[in-house]
Write an enzyme that holds these catalytic residues in place. Structure first.
Site, PDB file in Angstrom:
ATOM      1  N   SER A  39      12.269  11.218 -43.572  1.00  0.00           N
ATOM      2  CA  SER A  39      12.340  10.011 -42.745  1.00  0.00           C
ATOM      3  C   SER A  39      10.975   9.470 -42.336  1.00  0.00           C
ATOM      4  O   SER A  39      10.865   8.317 -41.914  1.00  0.00           O
ATOM      5  CB  SER A  39      13.177  10.275 -41.490  1.00  0.00           C
ATOM      6  OG  SER A  39      12.517  11.169 -40.621  1.00  0.00           O
ATOM      7  N   LYS A  93       9.313  10.890 -35.012  1.00  0.00           N
ATOM      8  CA  LYS A  93       9.275   9.463 -35.309  1.00  0.00           C
ATOM      9  C   LYS A  93       7.987   8.863 -34.761  1.00  0.00           C
ATOM     10  O   LYS A  93       7.238   9.501 -34.034  1.00  0.00           O
ATOM     11  CB  LYS A  93      10.473   8.732 -34.692  1.00  0.00           C
ATOM     12  CG  LYS A  93      11.838   9.324 -35.029  1.00  0.00           C
ATOM     13  CD  LYS A  93      12.195   9.226 -36.505  1.00  0.00           C
ATOM     14  CE  LYS A  93      13.535   9.895 -36.798  1.00  0.00           C
ATOM     15  NZ  LYS A  93      13.816   9.967 -38.248  1.00  0.00           N
TER      16      LYS A  93
END
Length: 216
Positions: A39, A93
């Site tokens: 990701s 993230k």
């Protein structure tokens, strides 16, 4: 029996104390975290072990999220590690929106506080493109699909106090704030800016020497 217990304690107390201190250190000061998904490609790849500075934002009570002292707040561009209550997982993230920001995305191009971010083409990967995103002064790589997806556009409006908008650098393949919502500050464990070591999941876990101690 008591004498045996005391003798064993005397022989192993240094080791036990060391292990206890290591657990406290990893809980409240610094640790590393495995990255099992893509990701955050191309910045972070599967098999990376990233360094986590747990005192970047808070001095916390060991083994808890309780803050004793606030050091600083996350900034745009920071790569953060957080324990997501929504997903039930520890995630990695990038912060793209801080409290008070107005953030939207159109066709994989971010607009922050009315300012369209600048993107420079880096490489063509077949079905995806790598671009260099200038996040109001923080330049980093992102990976986007050549075709529009449900993740390509969004509008969250103003970000409330105590919350952050976090996205994966692999923009069309990341379960981030577009899926789990804004990130509460209390969930953020720490910040990462380097890879400690890396193992190739696709090649018998052979070490990727070129990624050891790589800056992110």
């Amino acid at each position: 029996m008591k004498n045996v217990i005391f003798k064993r304690w005397g022989a192993n107390k240094s080791l036990l104390l060391f292990l206890a201190l290591m657990l406290v250190f990893r809980s409240a000061v610094a640790d590393w975290s495995d990255v099992p998904t893509g990701s955050m490609k191309p910045t972070i790849v599967e098999g990376d072990r990233i360094f986590v500075n747990k005192m970047a934002y808070d001095v916390r009570v060991p083994f808890t999220h309780a803050s004793l002292y606030q050091v600083s707040n996350p900034s745009r561009g920071d790569i953060v590690v957080f324990d997501s209550e929504v997903s039930g997982k520890r995630l990695v993230k990038r912060i793209v929106g801080i409290p008070g920001d107005f953030v939207e995305m159109k066709n994989n191009s971010l607009i922050v506080n009315g300012q369209q971010l600048d993107y420079q083409f880096v490489s063509d990967n077949g079905m995806t493109l790598d671009k260099r995103e200038n996040l109001l002064g923080v330049k980093h790589l992102v990976r986007v699909s050549k075709h529009r997806t449900s993740f390509s556009s969004f509008n969250v409006g103003a970000i409330p106090s105590g919350y952050y908008l976090a996205l994966g650098d692999n923009r069309d393949n990341s379960a981030d704030s577009r899926v789990i919502g804004l990130i509460p500050r209390r969930e953020i464990v720490g910040r990462t800016d380097s890879v400690v070591l890396s193992l190739s999941y696709d090649n018998y876990f052979i070490p990727r020497k070129g990624r050891f101690f790589k800056r992110l």
